[in-house]
Design an enzyme around this catalytic site. Sequence first.
Site, PDB file in Angstrom:
ATOM      1  CG  ASN A   8     -32.763  84.795 -32.715  1.00 42.19           C
ATOM      2  OD1 ASN A   8     -33.930  84.398 -32.701  1.00 42.19           O
ATOM      3  ND2 ASN A   8     -32.439  86.077 -32.608  1.00 42.19           N
ATOM      4  CD1 TRP A   9     -33.689  78.937 -36.249  1.00 46.51           C
ATOM      5  CD2 TRP A   9     -35.476  77.700 -35.707  1.00 46.51           C
ATOM      6  NE1 TRP A   9     -33.339  77.629 -36.407  1.00 46.51           N
ATOM      7  CE2 TRP A   9     -34.423  76.836 -36.077  1.00 46.51           C
ATOM      8  CE3 TRP A   9     -36.694  77.134 -35.322  1.00 46.51           C
ATOM      9  CZ2 TRP A   9     -34.555  75.450 -36.081  1.00 46.51           C
ATOM     10  CZ3 TRP A   9     -36.834  75.756 -35.322  1.00 46.51           C
ATOM     11  CH2 TRP A   9     -35.773  74.922 -35.693  1.00 46.51           C
ATOM     12  CE  LYS A  10     -32.347  87.396 -36.035  1.00 45.37           C
ATOM     13  NZ  LYS A  10     -31.669  88.552 -36.631  1.00 45.37           N
ATOM     14  CG  HIS A  86     -32.168  90.127 -30.882  1.00 46.01           C
ATOM     15  ND1 HIS A  86     -32.405  90.927 -31.981  1.00 46.01           N
ATOM     16  CD2 HIS A  86     -31.320  89.153 -31.298  1.00 46.01           C
ATOM     17  CE1 HIS A  86     -31.724  90.445 -33.011  1.00 46.01           C
ATOM     18  NE2 HIS A  86     -31.064  89.372 -32.628  1.00 46.01           N
ATOM     19  CD  GLU A  88     -33.851  91.153 -35.360  1.00 48.81           C
ATOM     20  OE1 GLU A  88     -34.485  90.167 -34.953  1.00 48.81           O
ATOM     21  OE2 GLU A  88     -32.876  91.061 -36.151  1.00 48.81           O
ATOM     22  CD  GLU A 155     -26.982  89.007 -31.999  1.00 45.84           C
ATOM     23  OE1 GLU A 155     -26.838  88.081 -32.797  1.00 45.84           O
ATOM     24  OE2 GLU A 155     -28.087  89.463 -31.677  1.00 45.84           O
ATOM     25  N   GLY A 161     -27.999  90.454 -40.085  1.00 46.71           N
ATOM     26  CA  GLY A 161     -28.789  90.251 -41.293  1.00 46.71           C
ATOM     27  C   GLY A 161     -28.293  91.029 -42.501  1.00 46.71           C
ATOM     28  CB  SER A 194     -23.372  88.545 -41.058  1.00 43.82           C
ATOM     29  OG  SER A 194     -24.401  89.454 -41.384  1.00 43.82           O
ATOM     30  N   GLY A 215     -28.379  83.831 -36.732  1.00 44.25           N
ATOM     31  CA  GLY A 215     -29.723  84.098 -37.227  1.00 44.25           C
ATOM     32  C   GLY A 215     -29.976  83.328 -38.510  1.00 44.25           C
ATOM     33  N   GLY A 216     -29.867  84.032 -39.632  1.00 47.31           N
ATOM     34  CA  GLY A 216     -30.206  83.473 -40.948  1.00 47.31           C
ATOM     35  C   GLY A 216     -29.628  82.097 -41.233  1.00 47.31           C
TER      36      GLY A 216
END
Length: 236
Positions: A8-10, A86, A88, A155, A161, A194, A215-216
Amino acid sequence: MTKIIVANWKMNGSKAFITEFFKNFISAPQNFIIFCPPALYLKDVLNHTSRVGGQDCSSHLSGAYTGDISSVMLNDIGCQYVLLGHSERRSYHKETSETVRQKAGHVLKADLIPIICIGESKEVRDAGRARDFVLEQLSHSLPAVSDKTYYIAYEPVWAIGTGLTATENDIIQMHEAIRQALPQQHIPLLYGGSVNKENAHTILALPNVDGVLVGGASLKYEDFNHIVAFSELPMV
Ligand code: 13P
């Protein structure tokens, strides 16, 4: 056993980033990797792989909804998946589980696979209500008609994050509870929060973990290559 790895590159990336990433991305044909880039770059990523998903879609099929993208449109350009609910989206866009359920229905009708995200906040976990909260969120977010495949991603919000990963025990217990609550047994369950090149191997080997949502660490090809290399685990 092949595990599912979702990137997930957001709201990150650019055309140059995508070119550079895929120049250095290493995967084997048996790997199962899904990329979810920002909507504007879906086509660019589709030039490199067919397993591509949107990060969200509208709860409507078409019409006067400025700025929105429908599940039918995602299917039209070649996507196969959509992330839904998600944390977010739930927190910054006030999306409710009922909205997620409505979107999931449209996504399935458009022949896409929804990846439905659920997870508790730190406040809820500290209050000892994580299990009940997540199961309630799950029951309200699931598509009404569920004879088609969907994925679930657990999640925990406090792990996203932050560099704080849920403990092995947290993941085992929650995934078992989710598995038992699902109407069908073959639904893939992913863990997110994470995940990195150090912990991916351990997390992917846990019971009821069919994959990870990253993610990151999915934005750094060096790290992501490591995670992808762990996705082929021997049967135990
Ligand atoms: P991080 O891997 O950066 O914690 O993000 C997790 C996530 O939100 C994936 O959807």
